[in-house]
Design a protein around this motif. Structure first.
Motif, mmCIF file in Angstrom:
data_model
loop_
_atom_site.group_PDB
_atom_site.id
_atom_site.type_symbol
_atom_site.label_atom_id
_atom_site.label_comp_id
_atom_site.label_asym_id
_atom_site.label_seq_id
_atom_site.Cartn_x
_atom_site.Cartn_y
_atom_site.Cartn_z
ATOM 1 N N CYS A 82 0.735 -1.121 0.097
ATOM 2 C CA CYS A 82 -0.189 -0.011 0.124
ATOM 3 C C CYS A 82 0.791 1.365 -0.102
ATOM 4 O O CYS A 82 0.623 2.251 -0.521
ATOM 5 N N GLN A 83 1.884 1.190 0.942
ATOM 6 C CA GLN A 83 2.977 2.403 0.717
ATOM 7 C C GLN A 83 3.420 2.653 -0.497
ATOM 8 O O GLN A 83 3.582 3.831 -1.072
ATOM 9 N N ASN A 157 -5.480 4.581 11.410
ATOM 10 C CA ASN A 157 -4.241 4.347 12.196
ATOM 11 C C ASN A 157 -3.586 5.881 12.492
ATOM 12 O O ASN A 157 -3.284 6.561 11.772
ATOM 13 N N ASP A 185 -6.506 5.642 1.455
ATOM 14 C CA ASP A 185 -6.000 4.569 2.059
ATOM 15 C C ASP A 185 -6.808 3.680 2.566
ATOM 16 O O ASP A 185 -7.251 3.998 3.710
ATOM 17 N N SER A 215 -3.794 -3.150 0.398
ATOM 18 C CA SER A 215 -2.685 -4.164 0.192
ATOM 19 C C SER A 215 -3.327 -5.239 0.991
ATOM 20 O O SER A 215 -4.192 -4.966 1.711
ATOM 21 N N SER A 217 -1.400 -6.604 3.319
ATOM 22 C CA SER A 217 -0.316 -6.753 4.286
ATOM 23 C C SER A 217 -1.087 -6.655 5.591
ATOM 24 O O SER A 217 -0.757 -7.395 6.648
ATOM 25 N N LYS A 218 -2.532 -6.282 5.777
ATOM 26 C CA LYS A 218 -3.080 -6.379 7.041
ATOM 27 C C LYS A 218 -4.166 -7.635 7.162
ATOM 28 O O LYS A 218 -4.457 -7.794 8.095
HETATM 29 C C1 LIG Z 1 -2.638 3.233 7.441
HETATM 30 C C2 LIG Z 1 -1.450 2.312 6.683
HETATM 31 N N1 LIG Z 1 -1.151 2.597 5.485
HETATM 32 C C3 LIG Z 1 -0.317 1.939 4.869
HETATM 33 C C4 LIG Z 1 0.695 0.927 5.400
HETATM 34 C C5 LIG Z 1 1.816 0.503 4.884
HETATM 35 O O1 LIG Z 1 1.164 -0.908 4.037
HETATM 36 P P1 LIG Z 1 2.288 -1.698 3.392
HETATM 37 O O2 LIG Z 1 2.826 -2.580 4.151
HETATM 38 O O3 LIG Z 1 1.094 -2.689 2.368
HETATM 39 O O4 LIG Z 1 2.946 -0.972 2.362
HETATM 40 C C6 LIG Z 1 0.206 0.825 6.822
HETATM 41 C C7 LIG Z 1 1.215 -0.166 7.602
HETATM 42 O O5 LIG Z 1 1.032 -0.008 8.861
HETATM 43 C C8 LIG Z 1 -0.640 1.489 7.417
HETATM 44 O O6 LIG Z 1 -1.331 1.265 8.691
#
Ligand SMILES: Cc1ncc(COP(=O)(O)O)c(C=O)c1O
Length: 379
Positions: A82-83, A157, A185, A215, A217-218
């Motif tokens: 996502c980043q 977050n 996001d 993404s 990732s979570k």
């Molecule tokens: C709100 C938010 N956006 C983006 C990210 C980063 O995501 P990724 O690990 O998929 O790059 C995080 C990771 O903690 C997040 O909490």
């Protein structure tokens, strides 16, 4: 330091927002990988199409309707997490010195990204339950040359706030009125504790101004490094930026995610994860009530797996971070969630995704004891 200390195996970490590692989906992912290695051609295929694996884009387009969005696979671009998606958006939309409106408190990774690209973060006050204040955003847009809005409307977050539907609609109208793009996001959107996931702000977007980034990732595992952007009217710019940053992305994790998403097992996993995370949140609330000083206040997120905690007056959360770290317990101190280090000096974020073992419960007792000792210094 928070991330490095969180990864240290001898520490008990509430510091990094990583998903649980005790869910059956991890074994299923391993099986998918093993199967795909035998059956799919994932090496010797040259560079990718510039958008990422078609099977995955098809699955993501299918799931987008759950968030109220109608997008075709062609309107989705696979990214490095996502980043990685947000970097592409900021590079496509902004030039050095531009102003990005972000919620406050906000995820430190996004603040650091804004800083590293030479952009300016304009912090918009946010409510622990309702998220970014749309009225404050409107005032900011009228006073400052805001180039883009960057927000985490569903389970933000560090607060875990969920912007209500009415506010999402109001936000979409505001973007239209001021002809402003927004990076949405949605990384925690699927982790709602109720049956249905919340709608995305993008579902109200008429002009294609919202670039939705997310993404796995979570919801699965950050190791997969599979993310995406639904870029609306900015598709060509995003594709170009993707080409500039990585001209290819490894196909195997994308194929594995597509495989998992194409079966009922992902929805089963989500139902399980949502229930388990809400139980783990409840346990955290109970433990905080039992062991932290009575002046402590905590948010009650309805999704995701991070909570925002206000410590009693007089406690400095960065000092607290170091004291806790010395005892092998890692938290995320409030100051990293703002560009102004004094703003959240008595807040911490705790991530509660992991199973409540005896060791983790004992770690909360340790945190409570440190706080009580700190407080007794002032009284
Ligand atoms: C709100 C938010 N956006 C983006 C990210 C980063 O995501 P990724 O690990 O998929 O790059 C995080 C990771 O903690 C997040 O909490």
């Amino acid at each position: 330091d928070v991330l490095a200390s969180s990864a240290e195996p001898n520490n008990v970490s509430f510091g990094a927002a990583v998903p649980a590692s005790d869910f059956p989906i991890i074994e299923q992912l391993k099986k998918s990988f093993a199967n795909l290695v035998r059956t799919e051609k994932f090496l010797g295929i040259g560079y990718d199409s510039g958008k990422g694996c078609p099977q995955l884009r098809k699955q993501l387009a299918r799931r987008a309707s759950d968030a109220g969005m109608l997008v075709s696979p062609d309107e989705i671009i696979i990214t490095a997490g996502c980043q990685g998606a947000i970097v592409l958006c900021l590079r496509s939309l902004c030039e050095k010195g531009d102003v990005v409106a972000v919620e406050s408190p906000g995820y430190y990774g996004l603040l650091q990204l804004i800083e590293s690209l030479g952009l300016k973060a304009l912090e918009i006050p946010s409510d622990p339950v309702r998220g970014m204040s749309i009225d404050a955003l409107q005032l900011a847009v009228e006073q400052w040359p805001v180039k883009v809005v960057l927000s985490v409307p569903s389970y933000s977050n560090p607060m875990g706030a969920l912007m209500p539907e009415t506010a999402k609609l109001k936000l979409a109208k505001l973007l239209e009125k001021y002809d402003l793009p927004m990076i949405e996001d949605d990384i925690y959107g699927e982790l709602s504790y109720s049956d249905a996931r919340p709608k995305a702000v993008k579902s109200y977007d008429k002009g294609g101004r919202i670039l939705l980034c997310s993404s796995v990732s979570k919801v699965l595992d950050p190791q997969l490094c599979v993310g995406w952007v639904m870029p609306g009217r900015y598709r060509e710019k995003i594709e170009y930026q993707r080409f500039l940053s990585n001209s290819s992305h490894f196909a195997l994790p994308q194929l594995a995610v597509a495989d998992i998403l194409s079966r009922g097992r992902f929805d089963r996993h989500l139902r399980h994860a949502r229930e388990v995370y809400s139980q783990r949140r409840d346990r955290l609330l109970d433990l905080i009530a039992l062991h932290f000083p009575k002046e402590t206040r905590i948010t009650k997120p309805q999704g995701g797996f991070v909570a925002w905690i206000q410590l009693p007056d007089g406690v400095d959360s960065t000092e607290f971070y170091h004291l806790a770290k010395a005892e092998g317990v890692i938290v995320a101190p409030g100051e990293i969630f703002s560009t102004d280090s004094s703003k959240y000096h008595n807040y911490i974020r705790l991530s509660y995704a992991h199973e409540w073992t005896r060791e983790r419960e004992q770690a909360v007792v340790i945190l409570g004891n440190i706080l009580k000792a700190e407080l007794s210094r002032f009284t």
